[in-house]
Design a protein around this motif. Structure first.
Motif, PDB file in Angstrom:
ATOM      1  N   LEU A 108       9.971 -18.008   0.055  1.00 58.55           N
ATOM      2  CA  LEU A 108       8.752 -17.581   0.741  1.00 58.55           C
ATOM      3  C   LEU A 108       8.927 -16.184   1.332  1.00 58.55           C
ATOM      4  N   ILE A 109      10.030 -15.961   2.023  1.00 55.55           N
ATOM      5  CA  ILE A 109      10.285 -14.656   2.637  1.00 55.55           C
ATOM      6  C   ILE A 109      10.443 -13.582   1.565  1.00 55.55           C
ATOM      7  N   ALA A 110      11.179 -13.903   0.501  1.00 48.52           N
ATOM      8  CA  ALA A 110      11.378 -12.930  -0.575  1.00 48.52           C
ATOM      9  C   ALA A 110      10.052 -12.552  -1.221  1.00 48.52           C
ATOM     10  N   THR A 111       9.161 -13.524  -1.355  1.00 48.46           N
ATOM     11  CA  THR A 111       7.848 -13.233  -1.936  1.00 48.46           C
ATOM     12  C   THR A 111       7.038 -12.330  -1.014  1.00 48.46           C
ATOM     13  N   ALA A 112       7.067 -12.605   0.266  1.00 45.80           N
ATOM     14  CA  ALA A 112       6.362 -11.741   1.214  1.00 45.80           C
ATOM     15  C   ALA A 112       6.900 -10.316   1.148  1.00 45.80           C
ATOM     16  N   GLU A 113       8.210 -10.182   1.034  1.00 41.30           N
ATOM     17  CA  GLU A 113       8.821  -8.846   0.960  1.00 41.30           C
ATOM     18  C   GLU A 113       8.461  -8.146  -0.349  1.00 41.30           C
ATOM     19  N   ARG A 114       8.399  -8.890  -1.443  1.00 44.77           N
ATOM     20  CA  ARG A 114       7.973  -8.292  -2.707  1.00 44.77           C
ATOM     21  C   ARG A 114       6.512  -7.861  -2.640  1.00 44.77           C
ATOM     22  N   ALA A 115       5.698  -8.671  -1.979  1.00 45.52           N
ATOM     23  CA  ALA A 115       4.286  -8.321  -1.825  1.00 45.52           C
ATOM     24  C   ALA A 115       4.138  -7.050  -1.001  1.00 45.52           C
ATOM     25  N   LEU A 116       4.947  -6.916   0.050  1.00 52.37           N
ATOM     26  CA  LEU A 116       4.915  -5.704   0.860  1.00 52.37           C
ATOM     27  C   LEU A 116       5.325  -4.494   0.026  1.00 52.37           C
ATOM     28  N   ALA A 117       6.388  -4.635  -0.745  1.00 52.36           N
ATOM     29  CA  ALA A 117       6.835  -3.529  -1.588  1.00 52.36           C
ATOM     30  C   ALA A 117       5.760  -3.134  -2.590  1.00 52.36           C
ATOM     31  N   ALA A 118       5.064  -4.129  -3.146  1.00 55.58           N
ATOM     32  CA  ALA A 118       3.994  -3.846  -4.101  1.00 55.58           C
ATOM     33  C   ALA A 118       2.828  -3.135  -3.415  1.00 55.58           C
ATOM     34  N   GLY A 119       2.500  -3.566  -2.207  1.00 64.68           N
ATOM     35  CA  GLY A 119       1.437  -2.907  -1.465  1.00 64.68           C
ATOM     36  C   GLY A 119       1.770  -1.471  -1.129  1.00 64.68           C
ATOM     37  N   ILE A 120       3.018  -1.227  -0.746  1.00 65.65           N
ATOM     38  CA  ILE A 120       3.455   0.140  -0.442  1.00 65.65           C
ATOM     39  C   ILE A 120       3.393   1.001  -1.697  1.00 65.65           C
ATOM     40  N   GLU A 121       3.845   0.472  -2.810  1.00 65.11           N
ATOM     41  CA  GLU A 121       3.817   1.216  -4.072  1.00 65.11           C
ATOM     42  C   GLU A 121       2.386   1.609  -4.451  1.00 65.11           C
ATOM     43  N   ALA A 122       1.418   0.757  -4.081  1.00 65.38           N
ATOM     44  CA  ALA A 122       0.018   1.032  -4.407  1.00 65.38           C
ATOM     45  C   ALA A 122      -0.631   2.047  -3.466  1.00 65.38           C
ATOM     46  N   ALA A 123       0.055   2.397  -2.381  1.00 67.70           N
ATOM     47  CA  ALA A 123      -0.515   3.304  -1.371  1.00 67.70           C
ATOM     48  C   ALA A 123      -0.267   4.759  -1.758  1.00 67.70           C
ATOM     49  N   LYS A 124      -0.801   5.153  -2.888  1.00 64.20           N
ATOM     50  CA  LYS A 124      -0.607   6.499  -3.408  1.00 64.20           C
ATOM     51  C   LYS A 124      -1.865   7.330  -3.224  1.00 64.20           C
ATOM     52  N   ALA A 125      -1.677   8.605  -2.963  1.00 62.01           N
ATOM     53  CA  ALA A 125      -2.802   9.514  -2.815  1.00 62.01           C
ATOM     54  C   ALA A 125      -3.679   9.465  -4.063  1.00 62.01           C
ATOM     55  N   GLY A 126      -4.990   9.323  -3.857  1.00 61.62           N
ATOM     56  CA  GLY A 126      -5.938   9.257  -4.952  1.00 61.62           C
ATOM     57  C   GLY A 126      -6.295   7.855  -5.377  1.00 61.62           C
ATOM     58  N   ALA A 127      -5.465   6.873  -5.030  1.00 62.74           N
ATOM     59  CA  ALA A 127      -5.793   5.478  -5.307  1.00 62.74           C
ATOM     60  C   ALA A 127      -6.821   4.991  -4.280  1.00 62.74           C
ATOM     61  N   ARG A 128      -7.259   3.772  -4.439  1.00 60.97           N
ATOM     62  CA  ARG A 128      -8.216   3.201  -3.488  1.00 60.97           C
ATOM     63  C   ARG A 128      -7.590   2.025  -2.742  1.00 60.97           C
ATOM     64  N   ILE A 129      -8.144   1.764  -1.574  1.00 58.33           N
ATOM     65  CA  ILE A 129      -7.518   0.793  -0.677  1.00 58.33           C
ATOM     66  C   ILE A 129      -7.551  -0.621  -1.244  1.00 58.33           C
ATOM     67  N   GLY A 130      -8.534  -0.910  -2.101  1.00 57.43           N
ATOM     68  CA  GLY A 130      -8.561  -2.228  -2.724  1.00 57.43           C
ATOM     69  C   GLY A 130      -7.345  -2.501  -3.581  1.00 57.43           C
ATOM     70  N   GLY A 131      -6.723  -1.438  -4.098  1.00 61.90           N
ATOM     71  CA  GLY A 131      -5.528  -1.610  -4.903  1.00 61.90           C
ATOM     72  C   GLY A 131      -4.353  -2.143  -4.119  1.00 61.90           C
ATOM     73  N   ILE A 132      -4.307  -1.825  -2.813  1.00 62.37           N
ATOM     74  CA  ILE A 132      -3.234  -2.362  -1.973  1.00 62.37           C
ATOM     75  C   ILE A 132      -3.381  -3.871  -1.857  1.00 62.37           C
ATOM     76  N   GLY A 133      -4.591  -4.325  -1.532  1.00 59.68           N
ATOM     77  CA  GLY A 133      -4.827  -5.759  -1.428  1.00 59.68           C
ATOM     78  C   GLY A 133      -4.581  -6.485  -2.733  1.00 59.68           C
ATOM     79  N   HIS A 134      -4.975  -5.853  -3.833  1.00 60.82           N
ATOM     80  CA  HIS A 134      -4.747  -6.470  -5.139  1.00 60.82           C
ATOM     81  C   HIS A 134      -3.254  -6.619  -5.412  1.00 60.82           C
ATOM     82  N   ALA A 135      -2.473  -5.591  -5.089  1.00 59.20           N
ATOM     83  CA  ALA A 135      -1.034  -5.648  -5.314  1.00 59.20           C
ATOM     84  C   ALA A 135      -0.388  -6.750  -4.484  1.00 59.20           C
ATOM     85  N   VAL A 136      -0.787  -6.846  -3.213  1.00 54.88           N
ATOM     86  CA  VAL A 136      -0.227  -7.873  -2.329  1.00 54.88           C
ATOM     87  C   VAL A 136      -0.579  -9.268  -2.828  1.00 54.88           C
ATOM     88  N   SER A 137      -1.854  -9.506  -3.099  1.00 54.19           N
ATOM     89  CA  SER A 137      -2.300 -10.849  -3.473  1.00 54.19           C
ATOM     90  C   SER A 137      -1.762 -11.276  -4.832  1.00 54.19           C
TER      91      SER A 137
END
Length: 255
Positions: A128-157
């Motif tokens: 469970l913890i490892a999955t949460a940490e992977r989701a956080l890493a995916a959300g951070i990776e999606a936080a790129k200039a020019g992307a949209r905020i919905g992509g962060i939520g999509h990466a996490v979920s």
């Protein structure tokens, strides 16, 4: 209103973030069977004192809460998802602990959270913890200039749902700056290409919350703060304050 930060301001925010990182490290080192969450709050307070920083959590009083938050550290244990008030019930071997901590330094806020097991870990909690940490890493990776905020939520979920885990409804991250909570809201579910465009200078907290039982529902404790899973299953919560830059996302709350 969303306020972007300059490069110099992001460097100043990094100092607040370092205090947060040191506090969470100290809390994790101090957590053990028999230790009371209230004692961990004292550990966090000492880190703030040594840094000359203030707490954005202590006496924080949002509209939903019956009383101001009484501590500098949030400790949520087992089926508590977020907003747990540190009390006197000793931690037990095998408890899953989520610790959320913030600091105000030089007029800037930092906010981060970690989840860990006290003593002997259960395999299902490790996953469970490892999955949460992977989701956080995916959300951070999606936080790129020019992307949209919905992509962060999509990466996490995407990471969390693939493992059959639940995500608390209506809870997610937020902007960070002069205050701990600023615009915009940062969802833990979303669609790529939807929502606000991420511009350099935006600073946000990305914070996956994951429910082991697979349901999304939660309810408050009588204290009006602690949120617990409806199905009684355990939860994990992890978070970083992240700056969107031309060079890519920068984590401001890492050691």
């Amino acid at each position: 209103m969303v306020r972007r930060k300059t490069a110099a301001e992001i460097l100043e925010m990094r100092e607040a973030g370092r205090v947060v990182a040191r506090g969470l490290h100290a809390v994790r080192e101090a957590a053990a069977p028999g230790v009371r969450p209230r004692e961990l709050d004292e550990v966090a307070r000492e880190v703030l004192r040594e840094a000359g920083a203030d707490s954005p959590f202590l006496d924080y009083h949002p509209h939903f809460a019956p009383v101001p938050f009484p501590a500098t550290l949030i400790i949520s244990v087992n089926d508590a998802i977020v907003h747990g008030i540190p009390g006197d019930e000793p931690l037990r071997d095998g408890d899953l602990v989520s610790a959320d901590f913030g600091a105000l330094l030089g007029g800037w806020a930092g906010d981060s959270a970690i989840s860990f097991t006290v003593g002997t870990p259960r395999p299902e909690d490790v996953k469970l913890i490892a999955t949460a940490e992977r989701a956080l890493a995916a959300g951070i990776e999606a936080a790129k200039a020019g992307a949209r905020i919905g992509g962060i939520g999509h990466a996490v979920s995407t990471v969390c749902r693939a493992e059959g885990y639940g995500i608390p409804e209506d809870f997610g991250g937020h902007g960070v700056g002069r205050a701990m909570h600023e615009d915009p809201g940062v969802p833990n579910e979303g669609r790529p290409g939807r929502g606000m465009v991420l511009r350099p200078g935006l600073v946000i907290a990305i914070e996956p919350m994951v429910i082991a039982g697979g349901t999304d529902g939660y309810h408050p404790d009588p204290d009006g703060w602690t949120l617990r899973t409806n199905d009684g299953s355990r939860a994990a919560h992890v978070e970083h304050t992240v700056a969107v830059t031309e060079e890519g996302p920068q984590i401001l709350t890492a050691l």
